[in-house]
Enzyme design. Structure first.
Site, PDB file in Angstrom:
ATOM      1  N   SER A 146       0.861  -1.176   0.000  1.00 54.99           N
ATOM      2  CA  SER A 146       0.000   0.000   0.000  1.00 54.99           C
ATOM      3  C   SER A 146       0.901   1.230   0.000  1.00 54.99           C
ATOM      4  O   SER A 146       2.013   1.189  -0.520  1.00 54.99           O
ATOM      5  CB  SER A 146      -0.936  -0.031   1.212  1.00 54.99           C
ATOM      6  OG  SER A 146      -1.841   1.054   1.172  1.00 54.99           O
TER       7      SER A 146
ATOM      8  N   TYR B 157      -4.796   7.052  -6.837  1.00 56.09           N
ATOM      9  CA  TYR B 157      -3.724   6.282  -6.200  1.00 56.09           C
ATOM     10  C   TYR B 157      -4.042   6.030  -4.728  1.00 56.09           C
ATOM     11  O   TYR B 157      -3.894   4.910  -4.229  1.00 56.09           O
ATOM     12  CB  TYR B 157      -2.415   7.047  -6.345  1.00 56.09           C
ATOM     13  CG  TYR B 157      -1.177   6.281  -5.919  1.00 56.09           C
ATOM     14  CD1 TYR B 157      -0.734   5.184  -6.644  1.00 56.09           C
ATOM     15  CD2 TYR B 157      -0.438   6.687  -4.821  1.00 56.09           C
ATOM     16  CE1 TYR B 157       0.409   4.491  -6.271  1.00 56.09           C
ATOM     17  CE2 TYR B 157       0.707   6.000  -4.434  1.00 56.09           C
ATOM     18  CZ  TYR B 157       1.127   4.904  -5.161  1.00 56.09           C
ATOM     19  OH  TYR B 157       2.259   4.232  -4.780  1.00 56.09           O
TER      20      TYR B 157
END
Length: 324
Positions: free
Chosen positions: A156, A171
């Site tokens: 992540s 994103y």
């Protein structure tokens, strides 16, 4: 003897940046590595098969074992093929590191549908697709009596979990989804001996972060570089090792600091027996402190920027949004 001796690892997005450093580190620790990377640009355009091949050559030159795969994680059949590449080349698959990502940094009002979809397709759908095909293989092996330890390490980002960076709507959304997917997958795949964790790098110097304020400076001439993407590799290797007991964890990595995240946590609450009115909510919630997103951004970037005032931060945000 390395911590990953005998392990077969598939690492996506392993041609550059964090993924490349993980591939090199895993191989040095004894893993046999599938280096996946289609060699695209930051925005996902183009392609260069030589990017993955170069990392493979470096691993082999150092005495390790590796093969290249250039499929896109966003391609459903491509995700299946990269899992098959590991099994065909090395006989099994023990570890998946989902690292692939692309970026389209635009303000929300300027971000198009296709640009949003492209980022989510690689980061979130790609993480799911590769994990899904690996899970199919591992379920078959488990049902056949194989009790080997298996591991998924998702990637992540601070953008999406801790740092609300403007121009990263797609994103950040995808990365937050990856963290959520990690916890669900850990619960589902544990029955097959699969551990699922997530690393969340922050302030790592890669192609995707060079334009982030505070990231463009020169690295130190010698000694430990806390912004070097290699700082992430040992944490991923630990999570990949058969001796690691952790699952369902999201670990933030910033230089030499590893923080165990605890997800969304319940904060202050207001309650009444029966439905609220707007006026009542305005009064009760008005007394509850609010976490200001500007304060979060200042905490995340203030040290690198040397600024924390709202006007200075808003000026930085405006400059980012004006780049169309």
């Amino acid at each position: 003897m390395g911590s990953l001796d005998g392990r077969v690892a598939l690492i996506t997005g392993a041609g550059r940046g964090i993924g490349c450093e993980e591939a090199l580190f895993f191989a040095a620790e004894g893993a046999k590595v599938v280096v996946n990377d289609p060699g695209v640009e930051i925005d996902g355009s183009g392609g260069d098969t030589g990017v993955a091949a170069k990392v493979v050559e470096e691993i082999v030159a150092r005495g390790g074992q590796a093969v290249a795969n250039t499929d896109s994680v966003a391609d459903w059949e491509g995700a299946r093929r990269m899992v098959a590449t590991a099994v065909d080349a090395f006989g099994d698959l023990h570890v998946v590191v989902n690292n692939a990502a692309v970026e389209r940094n635009l303000g929300l009002a300027d971000l198009g549908e296709a640009e949003f979809d492209d980022v989510v397709a690689v980061k979130l759908k790609g993480t799911f697709a590769v994990t899904r095909w690996a899970a199919r293989h591992w379920r078959e092996r488990y049902e056949a009596g194989d009790r080997a330890d298996r591991a998924v390490i998702n990637t992540s980002s601070g953008s999406g979990l801790l740092n609300p960076l403007p121009t990263q709507a797609s994103y950040a959304s995808a990365n937050a989804g990856v963290a959520a997917l990690t916890t669900v997958a850990a619960l589902e795949l544990g029955r097959y001996g699969v551990r699922v964790n997530c690393v969340s790098p922050s302030m790592a110097r890669t192609r995707l972060t060079l334009e982030v304020p505070g990231m463009g400076g020169e690295p130190p001439a010698e000694g430990f570089d806390p912004l070097h993407p290699a700082a992430v590799a040992p944490i991923a290797a630990y999570l990949a090792s058969a001796a690691c007991p952790r699952t369902g964890q999201v670990l933030s990595v910033r230089g030499g600091t590893v923080t165990v995240n605890q997800g969304w946590t319940a904060g202050p609450a207001v309650h009444r027996d029966g439905p609220w009115t707007v006026a009542e909510l305005a009064e009760e919630l008005g007394a509850v402190p609010m976490e200001d997103p500007y304060d979060r951004l200042a905490e995340a970037l203030g040290g690198a920027l040397g600024v924390s005032g709202r006007e200075q931060l808003q000026g930085m945000i405006n400059a980012l949004l004006d780049r169309r």
